[in-house]
Write a protein that holds these residues in place. Structure first.
Motif, PDB file in Angstrom:
ATOM      1  N   ASN A 187       0.836  -1.198   0.000  1.00 46.48           N
ATOM      2  CA  ASN A 187       0.000   0.000   0.000  1.00 46.48           C
ATOM      3  C   ASN A 187       0.876   1.255   0.000  1.00 46.48           C
ATOM      4  O   ASN A 187       0.691   2.162  -0.823  1.00 46.48           O
ATOM      5  N   MET A 202      -3.005   4.517  -6.859  1.00 44.62           N
ATOM      6  CA  MET A 202      -3.822   4.769  -5.672  1.00 44.62           C
ATOM      7  C   MET A 202      -4.912   3.708  -5.539  1.00 44.62           C
ATOM      8  O   MET A 202      -5.259   3.283  -4.428  1.00 44.62           O
ATOM      9  N   ALA A 204      -5.558   1.003  -2.570  1.00 44.27           N
ATOM     10  CA  ALA A 204      -6.848   0.713  -1.936  1.00 44.27           C
ATOM     11  C   ALA A 204      -7.107  -0.798  -1.891  1.00 44.27           C
ATOM     12  O   ALA A 204      -7.670  -1.304  -0.909  1.00 44.27           O
ATOM     13  N   ASP A 230      -5.032  -2.134   0.856  1.00 43.71           N
ATOM     14  CA  ASP A 230      -5.623  -1.749   2.134  1.00 43.71           C
ATOM     15  C   ASP A 230      -6.829  -2.613   2.457  1.00 43.71           C
ATOM     16  O   ASP A 230      -7.058  -2.968   3.624  1.00 43.71           O
ATOM     17  N   ASP A 284      -1.546   4.340   4.990  1.00 39.77           N
ATOM     18  CA  ASP A 284      -2.719   5.095   4.538  1.00 39.77           C
ATOM     19  C   ASP A 284      -2.410   6.575   4.418  1.00 39.77           C
ATOM     20  O   ASP A 284      -2.921   7.260   3.517  1.00 39.77           O
ATOM     21  N   SER A 341      -0.551   6.905   1.000  1.00 40.38           N
ATOM     22  CA  SER A 341      -1.322   6.611  -0.210  1.00 40.38           C
ATOM     23  C   SER A 341      -2.603   7.421  -0.335  1.00 40.38           C
ATOM     24  O   SER A 341      -3.001   7.784  -1.449  1.00 40.38           O
ATOM     25  N   PHE A 342      -3.256   7.711   0.802  1.00 37.74           N
ATOM     26  CA  PHE A 342      -4.555   8.366   0.755  1.00 37.74           C
ATOM     27  C   PHE A 342      -4.544   9.754   1.374  1.00 37.74           C
ATOM     28  O   PHE A 342      -5.587  10.406   1.440  1.00 37.74           O
ATOM     29  N   SER A 355     -10.558   6.980   4.446  1.00 36.66           N
ATOM     30  CA  SER A 355      -9.548   7.711   3.678  1.00 36.66           C
ATOM     31  C   SER A 355      -9.337   7.162   2.267  1.00 36.66           C
ATOM     32  O   SER A 355      -9.138   7.963   1.338  1.00 36.66           O
ATOM     33  N   PRO A 356      -9.378   5.832   2.006  1.00 38.46           N
ATOM     34  CA  PRO A 356      -9.253   5.389   0.610  1.00 38.46           C
ATOM     35  C   PRO A 356     -10.391   5.909  -0.261  1.00 38.46           C
ATOM     36  O   PRO A 356     -10.164   6.375  -1.388  1.00 38.46           O
TER      37      PRO A 356
END
Length: 284
Positions: A41, A81, A85, A88, A112, A115-116, A172-173
């Motif tokens: 991730n 991204m 996800a 994740d 997270d 990435s997010f 958040s994703p």
């Protein structure tokens, strides 16, 4: 029996096996399968920042007019991204089925954030630098709002206990994918930033969102794979690729707006039902 070297007079002990070393390793330093997915991730988030920089920002600063490269790089960054996800989603499922190391929760939050939080915020910032009607400082402010919203949401997730199966605030994703979808729709600059800030607010709100488990997890995974296909069609300028991208982004934004309405309506109905039951219990 201990064997003694005649020159050094030191005792010689057979070397420990690799399995013994693994057993002696502190539990907090062992990575589980779920932790490996979590690190995937973080890697995807970092590479999304890389492609946004090398394929969009740097060519723009150099005055390049190659739009195909920017389109491919933007699609690659968003696909990364989406991959983040998927990682994740899968690390949570694997952790529940198998096990997670003691540092699994911390790894998950840090990954997270990359990435997010960082990746979509940077995507917004670069958009504010390359769009024709953009204002760089305003875009930077919106990017900071997105980043801080993810930071606050992840911190709250670590300390607030919610009822099983629910998140407080937009995950958040989902928020990150909604933010980049808004940018890819190529709406006028000010409405775009207002929508981005609205998503940031939803991430720190108290609106309840269901956790992706069972059928919902399968539906989310299918949606992510479909979105990757739309981005690939757009990147390679396939017939109808632009329409597919706009349709997918619009659906993502609509879901981001509709889910809070359903959640709020359900919360209001639950409150009314509780009041009705309380009044009925007070009657003789």
């Amino acid at each position: 029996m201990t064997v003694t070297d005649p020159e050094t007079q030191a005792g010689w002990v057979p070397e420990a096996d690799a399995d013994d070393d693994a057993e002696d390793m502190p539990l907090s330093m062992r990575l589980s399968i779920a932790d490996t997915l979590t690190l995937g991730n973080a890697t995807c988030g970092f590479m999304a920042v890389y492609f946004t920089t090398t394929g969009i920002l740097i060519p723009h600063l150099q005055g390049s007019q190659e739009t195909g490269m920017a389109r491919n790089s933007a699609a690659t960054a968003v696909i990364l991204m989406l991959l983040a996800a998927i990682f994740d989603l899968c690390d949570g499922l694997v952790a529940r089925k198998l096990r997670s190391s003691p540092m699994g929760a911390e790894l998950d939050n840090l990954s997270d954030l990359v990435s997010f939080g960082l990746a979509p915020a940077y995507f917004v910032l670069v958009y504010g630098m390359v769009a024709d009607d953009a204002q760089q400082r305003v875009a930077a402010l919106a990017a900071i709002v997105v980043l801080l919203a993810v930071v606050m949401r992840l911190a709250r997730f670590s300390v607030v206990t919610m009822k099983d199966g629910m998140f407080q605030g937009m995950p958040s994703p989902f928020g990150a994918l909604t933010v980049v979808s808004i940018v890819l729709l190529e709406l006028p600059f000010i409405p775009t930033l207002l929508a981005v800030i609205g998503v940031a607010w939803l991430m720190v709100s108290r609106v309840e969102y269901p956790k992706p488990r069972g059928i919902l997890a399968v539906a989310m995974l299918s949606w992510i794979v479909g979105a990757m296909g739309m981005l690939a069609a757009w990147a390679f300028d396939a017939p109808g690729g632009q329409l597919l991208l706009q349709t997918g982004c619009a659906l993502q934004v609509v879901m981001g707006a509709v889910i809070p309405l359903f959640a709020t309506a359900r919360r209001v109905n639950t409150f009314r039902d509780n009041r009705r039951e309380a009044r009925a219990a007070q009657l003789p």
